[in-house]
Design a protein around this motif. Structure first.
Motif, mmCIF file in Angstrom:
data_model
loop_
_atom_site.group_PDB
_atom_site.id
_atom_site.type_symbol
_atom_site.label_atom_id
_atom_site.label_comp_id
_atom_site.label_asym_id
_atom_site.label_seq_id
_atom_site.Cartn_x
_atom_site.Cartn_y
_atom_site.Cartn_z
ATOM 1 N N GLN A 124 7.584 84.204 7.528
ATOM 2 C CA GLN A 124 8.204 82.930 7.871
ATOM 3 C C GLN A 124 8.552 82.133 6.616
ATOM 4 O O GLN A 124 9.635 81.540 6.523
ATOM 5 N N ARG A 125 7.644 82.121 5.627
ATOM 6 C CA ARG A 125 7.944 81.444 4.364
ATOM 7 C C ARG A 125 9.169 82.053 3.693
ATOM 8 O O ARG A 125 10.005 81.347 3.122
ATOM 9 N N SER A 126 9.277 83.378 3.757
ATOM 10 C CA SER A 126 10.405 84.066 3.130
ATOM 11 C C SER A 126 11.733 83.654 3.782
ATOM 12 O O SER A 126 12.727 83.400 3.086
ATOM 13 N N MET A 127 11.743 83.561 5.107
ATOM 14 C CA MET A 127 12.968 83.147 5.797
ATOM 15 C C MET A 127 13.339 81.708 5.459
ATOM 16 O O MET A 127 14.517 81.382 5.235
ATOM 17 N N LEU A 128 12.342 80.841 5.381
ATOM 18 C CA LEU A 128 12.611 79.443 5.039
ATOM 19 C C LEU A 128 13.107 79.323 3.604
ATOM 20 O O LEU A 128 13.993 78.507 3.306
ATOM 21 N N PHE A 129 12.569 80.131 2.712
ATOM 22 C CA PHE A 129 13.018 80.119 1.323
ATOM 23 C C PHE A 129 14.478 80.552 1.228
ATOM 24 O O PHE A 129 15.287 79.918 0.535
ATOM 25 N N ASP A 130 14.832 81.630 1.925
ATOM 26 C CA ASP A 130 16.222 82.094 1.922
ATOM 27 C C ASP A 130 17.154 81.039 2.513
ATOM 28 O O ASP A 130 18.257 80.804 2.001
ATOM 29 N N MET A 131 16.720 80.410 3.576
ATOM 30 C CA MET A 131 17.546 79.386 4.215
ATOM 31 C C MET A 131 17.742 78.188 3.297
ATOM 32 O O MET A 131 18.851 77.652 3.179
ATOM 33 N N ASP A 132 16.661 77.782 2.637
ATOM 34 C CA ASP A 132 16.763 76.647 1.724
ATOM 35 C C ASP A 132 17.711 76.957 0.575
ATOM 36 O O ASP A 132 18.526 76.109 0.172
ATOM 37 N N ASN A 133 17.650 78.169 0.031
ATOM 38 C CA ASN A 133 18.565 78.564 -1.041
ATOM 39 C C ASN A 133 20.013 78.557 -0.561
ATOM 40 O O ASN A 133 20.917 78.131 -1.289
ATOM 41 N N ALA A 134 20.219 79.021 0.675
ATOM 42 C CA ALA A 134 21.574 79.015 1.224
ATOM 43 C C ALA A 134 22.094 77.586 1.391
ATOM 44 O O ALA A 134 23.260 77.291 1.093
ATOM 45 N N ILE A 135 21.223 76.689 1.844
ATOM 46 C CA ILE A 135 21.615 75.282 2.002
ATOM 47 C C ILE A 135 21.998 74.679 0.659
ATOM 48 O O ILE A 135 23.016 73.972 0.540
ATOM 49 N N GLN A 136 21.196 74.954 -0.376
ATOM 50 C CA GLN A 136 21.492 74.414 -1.696
ATOM 51 C C GLN A 136 22.820 74.930 -2.224
ATOM 52 O O GLN A 136 23.603 74.180 -2.836
ATOM 53 N N THR A 137 23.112 76.214 -1.985
ATOM 54 C CA THR A 137 24.386 76.784 -2.421
ATOM 55 C C THR A 137 25.554 76.130 -1.688
ATOM 56 O O THR A 137 26.582 75.790 -2.289
ATOM 57 N N LEU A 138 25.407 75.948 -0.376
ATOM 58 C CA LEU A 138 26.469 75.304 0.407
ATOM 59 C C LEU A 138 26.681 73.856 -0.038
ATOM 60 O O LEU A 138 27.813 73.370 -0.082
ATOM 61 N N ASN A 139 25.597 73.173 -0.390
ATOM 62 C CA ASN A 139 25.732 71.798 -0.879
ATOM 63 C C ASN A 139 26.526 71.752 -2.181
ATOM 64 O O ASN A 139 27.353 70.857 -2.391
ATOM 65 N N GLN A 140 26.283 72.726 -3.054
ATOM 66 C CA GLN A 140 26.958 72.755 -4.347
ATOM 67 C C GLN A 140 28.440 73.087 -4.221
ATOM 68 O O GLN A 140 29.242 72.710 -5.080
ATOM 69 N N THR A 141 28.803 73.782 -3.150
ATOM 70 C CA THR A 141 30.210 74.180 -2.964
ATOM 71 C C THR A 141 30.947 73.261 -1.998
ATOM 72 O O THR A 141 32.097 73.537 -1.649
ATOM 73 N N ASN A 142 30.271 72.185 -1.571
ATOM 74 C CA ASN A 142 30.900 71.226 -0.645
ATOM 75 C C ASN A 142 31.445 71.907 0.612
ATOM 76 O O ASN A 142 32.562 71.642 1.057
ATOM 77 N N ALA A 143 30.632 72.805 1.161
ATOM 78 C CA ALA A 143 31.027 73.491 2.389
ATOM 79 C C ALA A 143 31.070 72.499 3.554
ATOM 80 O O ALA A 143 30.701 71.329 3.412
ATOM 81 N N ASP A 144 31.477 72.981 4.696
ATOM 82 C CA ASP A 144 31.651 72.128 5.872
ATOM 83 C C ASP A 144 30.405 71.276 6.124
ATOM 84 O O ASP A 144 29.304 71.791 6.283
#
Length: 228
Positions: A187-207
Motif C-alpha cells: 500500500q505504501r508503494s502504491m501511494l508513493f507512485d501516486m504521489d510521484n505521478a501527482i507531482q509530475t502532473l503538477n509540474q507539467t500543468n496537466a488538466d
C-alpha cells in the motif's frame, strides 16, 4: 519497496556528524549490546551509546533533515521515527543475515514503536572502504547497496538483510526505523507512485480537474489505510 534518497544530509551536516562521531571516544561500544537473540550471533561491529551526547547531537541533525525531505515523507509516510543510531565496521567486521526486531522501545521516552521500515544512512564515502555492502533480500532476489555519503536507503523492515565484511578502511553509517502511517509495504508503494505521478502532473500543468481528482483519490486511500 527499496528507495534511495540522495543527499539527505548536505555537506555541512555530513561534516558535523562525522566530526561528532570521530570525537566520541568511549561512547563507541560493542554493537551487540542492542542486538536481540537472532542478531547477537551474527553481529560484529561497534556502535555509539544511544544516550551519549554525540548520539543526541547527531540525532537532532538527522531527524531535522528527515522532516524537511519530501521524498522521505512520501516514501515512508512516517508516524514515528526511532532515534537514529550509529555504527561502524572496521576490517573484518560484518553483520550476518538477519531480520530486524518487530518492536523497539524508544530509549528516551519508553514508547514502543512498530518497525515497518528500516533505513540506512551512509556516512562514509564509498572510496574510503571496500566490502561493507548492505545486501537486502526480497521476492525479486538480492540487492546490494554502497551509496554515497549523505544518501539514505529505506526498505521494508521485514526484509532479510546483512552487511558484508569490510576488507579495507572503515564503514560508518546511521540506521533507524520508522513506524509508518501505513503499515503495509504494498500500500505504501502504491501511494508513493501516486504521489510521484501527482507531482509530475503538477509540474507539467496537466488538466486541473484530473489532478484534483487524483489528489482526492490519494488522500482517500491514505485515510482508508492509515493506522491513525
Amino acid at each position: 519497496m527499496l528507495i534511495a534518497i540522495p543527499k539527505l544530509l548536505d555537506a555541512q551536516q555530513l561534516d558535523t556528524v562525522r566530526q561528532l562521531l570521530e570525537q566520541a571516544g568511549p561512547a563507541w561500544v560493542d554493537g551487540r549490546v542492542t542486538a536481540g537473540y537472532q542478531g547477537a550471533a551474527v553481529k560484529f561491529n561497534q556502535q555509539i551509546d544511544e544516550r551519549s551526547d554525540a548520539a543526541l547531537q547527531c540525532q537532532r541533525i538527522i531527524l531535522s533533515a528527515l522532516e524537511r525531505n519530501p521524498r522521505f515523507i512520501s516514501a515512508a509516510l512516517p508516524n514515528m521515527v526511532y532515534p537514529p543510531m550509529f555504527n561502524r565496521y572496521g576490517e573484518g567486521m560484518a553483520f550476518g543475515a538477519h531480520v530486524d526486531g518487530s518492536v523497539r522501545i524508544d530509549p528516551h521516552t519508553g514508547r514502543k514503536l512498530r518497525t515497518d521500515i528500516s533505513a540506512t544512512l551512509f556516512l562514509s564515502d564509498p572510496s574510503d572502504y571496500d566490502g561493507g555492502e548492505l545486501q537486502i533480500h526480497d521476492t525479486y532476489g538480492m540487492h546490494s547497496a554502497r551509496l554515497e555519503a549523505g544518501d539514505v536507503l529505506v526498505y521494508p523492515a521485514t526484509s532479510l538483510h546483512q552487511v558484508t565484511p569490510v576488507t579495507r578502511g572503515v564503514r560508518t553509517a546511521c540506521f533507524f526505523w520508522v513506524q509508518s502511517l501505513v503499515r503495509d509495504d504494498g500500500q505504501r508503494s502504491m501511494l508513493f507512485d501516486m504521489d510521484n505521478a501527482i507531482q509530475t502532473l503538477n509540474q507539467t500543468n496537466a488538466d486541473e480537474v484530473a489532478r484534483r481528482t487524483l489528489v482526492g483519490c490519494y488522500h482517500n486511500l491514505l485515510r482508508q489505510w492509515s493506522d491513525t
